[in-house]
Design an enzyme around this catalytic site. Sequence first.
Site, PDB file in Angstrom:
ATOM      1  N   CYS A  22      24.090 -78.743  -4.901  1.00  0.00           N
ATOM      2  CA  CYS A  22      23.526 -80.072  -4.732  1.00  0.00           C
ATOM      3  C   CYS A  22      22.176 -79.922  -4.026  1.00  0.00           C
ATOM      4  CB  CYS A  22      24.447 -80.911  -3.863  1.00  0.00           C
ATOM      5  SG  CYS A  22      26.152 -80.817  -4.405  1.00  0.00           S
ATOM      6  N   ARG A  40      18.781 -79.718  -8.991  1.00  0.00           N
ATOM      7  CA  ARG A  40      19.910 -78.985  -8.424  1.00  0.00           C
ATOM      8  C   ARG A  40      21.254 -79.622  -8.755  1.00  0.00           C
ATOM      9  NH1 ARG A  40      18.312 -75.431  -4.551  1.00  0.00           N
ATOM     10  NH2 ARG A  40      20.420 -75.367  -3.722  1.00  0.00           N
ATOM     11  N   TRP A  72      25.935 -82.154  -7.579  1.00  0.00           N
ATOM     12  CA  TRP A  72      26.510 -81.461  -8.732  1.00  0.00           C
ATOM     13  C   TRP A  72      27.958 -81.229  -8.322  1.00  0.00           C
ATOM     14  CZ3 TRP A  72      28.828 -76.705  -9.868  1.00  0.00           C
ATOM     15  CH2 TRP A  72      28.852 -76.355 -11.229  1.00  0.00           C
ATOM     16  N   ASN A  89      25.980 -79.197   0.673  1.00  0.00           N
ATOM     17  CA  ASN A  89      25.824 -78.420  -0.561  1.00  0.00           C
ATOM     18  C   ASN A  89      26.689 -77.184  -0.398  1.00  0.00           C
ATOM     19  OD1 ASN A  89      24.879 -76.941  -2.767  1.00  0.00           O
ATOM     20  ND2 ASN A  89      23.097 -76.183  -1.641  1.00  0.00           N
ATOM     21  N   GLY A  90      27.521 -76.873  -1.412  1.00  0.00           N
ATOM     22  CA  GLY A  90      28.355 -75.676  -1.319  1.00  0.00           C
ATOM     23  C   GLY A  90      29.829 -76.025  -1.345  1.00  0.00           C
ATOM     24  N   GLU A 114      18.503 -65.044 -25.707  1.00  0.00           N
ATOM     25  CA  GLU A 114      17.743 -66.038 -24.959  1.00  0.00           C
ATOM     26  C   GLU A 114      17.445 -67.267 -25.828  1.00  0.00           C
ATOM     27  OE1 GLU A 114      17.186 -66.665 -22.044  1.00  0.00           O
ATOM     28  OE2 GLU A 114      15.442 -67.965 -21.998  1.00  0.00           O
ATOM     29  N   LYS A 163      18.707 -71.021 -24.913  1.00  0.00           N
ATOM     30  CA  LYS A 163      17.799 -72.173 -24.776  1.00  0.00           C
ATOM     31  C   LYS A 163      18.321 -73.334 -25.617  1.00  0.00           C
ATOM     32  CE  LYS A 163      15.971 -71.524 -21.983  1.00  0.00           C
ATOM     33  NZ  LYS A 163      15.898 -70.332 -21.186  1.00  0.00           N
ATOM     34  N   GLU A 184      21.638 -74.879 -24.126  1.00  0.00           N
ATOM     35  CA  GLU A 184      21.597 -75.625 -22.869  1.00  0.00           C
ATOM     36  C   GLU A 184      20.875 -76.959 -22.974  1.00  0.00           C
ATOM     37  OE1 GLU A 184      19.892 -73.572 -19.473  1.00  0.00           O
ATOM     38  OE2 GLU A 184      18.374 -72.646 -20.698  1.00  0.00           O
ATOM     39  N   HIS A 200      30.531 -56.724 -38.292  1.00  0.00           N
ATOM     40  CA  HIS A 200      31.753 -56.359 -37.571  1.00  0.00           C
ATOM     41  C   HIS A 200      32.532 -57.592 -37.128  1.00  0.00           C
ATOM     42  CE1 HIS A 200      30.657 -52.172 -37.716  1.00  0.00           C
ATOM     43  NE2 HIS A 200      29.441 -52.496 -37.284  1.00  0.00           N
ATOM     44  N   LYS A 217      19.524 -76.335 -11.989  1.00  0.00           N
ATOM     45  CA  LYS A 217      18.521 -75.268 -12.071  1.00  0.00           C
ATOM     46  C   LYS A 217      18.911 -74.060 -11.225  1.00  0.00           C
ATOM     47  CE  LYS A 217      14.222 -73.746 -12.878  1.00  0.00           C
ATOM     48  NZ  LYS A 217      14.167 -73.134 -14.220  1.00  0.00           N
TER      49      LYS A 217
END
Length: 627
Positions: free
Chosen positions: A2, A27, A74, A98-99, A482, A486, A489, A505, A622
Amino acid sequence: MCGIIGYVGHHDPKGILLDGLKRLEYRGYDSAGIAVLEENKVEVFRSEGRLHRLEEKLGNRRFQGHVGVGHTRWATHGAPTEVNAHPHRVGSITLVHNGIIENYLEHKETLLKLGRKIASDTDTEIVAHLFDIEVSKGQTLHQAVLNVLPKLKGSYAFVILNDKEPNLLIGVRNGAPLLAGIGKDESFVASDVQAILSRTNQIIYLNENQFAVCRREGVEVFEANGKKLSPEVKTIHWTPEQMEKAGYRHYMLKEIHEQSRALTNTIESHIDQAQGKICLAGIDSAKSKLKNIGRVSIVACGTARHAGLVGKDYIERFAHIPVDVDYGSEFRYRDPILAPGTLLLVISQSGETADTLAALREGKNRGVLTLAICNVRDSTIAREADHVLYTNAGPEIGVASTKAFTTQLAMVFMFAVEFGLINKTLSEDAAKSLTSDLLKLPTLVDKALTLESAIETIAQELQHHTFFFYMGRGIHFPISLEGALKLKEISYLHAEGYAAGELKHGPIALIDRNTVIIVLAPKDRETKFDAGGHLASLSQTLHEKTMSNLQEVKSRGGKIWTVGGESEAGTAFDTESDYFTAIPNSTWSLNPILLSIPMQLFAYHVALQRGTDVDKPRNLAKSVTVE
Ligand code: AGP
């Protein structure tokens, strides 16, 4: 992960807190809240959803008070509802956090036995109760911090306000980032410097197990055991303007277009142009130790890990040292072998990613040499690594990493060249030629950016497909990962990146007429160096093999978009594909950077077409500061 902010000074805190939260929203953004101390009474405003909902709730409200805290969440413990939103208020305590408090259930049980009413599902409220118990007994907030901290397990940062002690905020750091800012007759606490940079650039970074006592008159820092410290006050050189969108619709688009500047800043700050030589001041004092390195272990998360995969190719080729690349979240749990002579290289834009930080600490505990590639100056990883190489990309705000990635690639390239020189596996001439290639990169990136409108058209035509399969070989394989990340997300479409030769395979079974296959196929001349470090041979074997893989998917009905070099235009790569895009011709080693540009632009334009929130995609944040 957060975002938290606190203010004590002489202004109405509302605007300062909301502005800070806007800059911290990256965040976490599932609910938000602020609390302001008004005439010894705290008023709390919370709202589910994005910050604008909280702003609507606050309307034109003005405050007389000069102390307040804010939070953007978050969710970890408890759904993203208003009742679980922060600040949490218990008795005279107001707290934002936060945490994660790992032992909160244990405390909850005790609190319930004491007859305390718990209103939310969060671990945060439990901590607020613990503080309230202390201050109800007559303890000061400072003393309460000293009493409560030993009772908490987990990694966290919080900011606390006590009605009975106006003009005081305490910010505690233990495992999640927190810093204090010193202004003129005002002080701040925040998760990230971006939140307060428009008010002050005088920053104290808290270390683990420290807390900041913030008053209008200034900031004092203490260890969790009560010992007073004399912290260093750093001046931050990022400007608030760098954090604006500068006329672009999204931060992501601005950051994509800033890449040539970001690369110039990163490259030129590490090259002595007069001599055409790479100069990495960050590892100057490590050179003798690097001579004895026999293995490199790269650890990172997400996009930064993809940079590590490209870095493996560079380091193995230029410095002839075996490299393995690990996920931050896996590394420390498999009892990694970190023998003497290992270099642990961590890569992180934010320098705060919890898993990467934990890997770095594991390496430090085991006594190996550690090096970080970071974008954010004085971030926790940058401060704790033995050595640090900074990418000078400037602030990256969009959740989807773009300029941080390409500058990480440039940085790890420069490190590999330098390492090759140290190991004498690369001659001075070969290093000079690689360096001169790198100096041309920003111009080539600018040229690649002119592909935007063509890519926008391709994105419009392909956006309704449901599955996107990215494939590349060798040094292009990480870019397929990558590219897929992108797209996933920010557009929420299913995408996979694969080594092209692996298709047969298993994954080829997924391909049908609804699949889009993105083939990364610029000429991949394989450069080899002889024993003296001189360029020995050039071959093009992988390129031809990628053509065979393209045919394999074509015959199964997938729509094909090939991204190759200019020299592939008009060849089978072009004619056999439904769409073809040519990046500027370059050397094999820089193709991963140039290939990244169309991957970013495609993801951006697909997301735009689909109407997602490009800069703040759902469920993401982020900076991932929880495990
Ligand atoms: C990339 O677009 C992501 N949002 C994510 O994978 C990110 O790269 C990862 O969380 C690592 O972050 P860091 O570089 O700040 O450590």
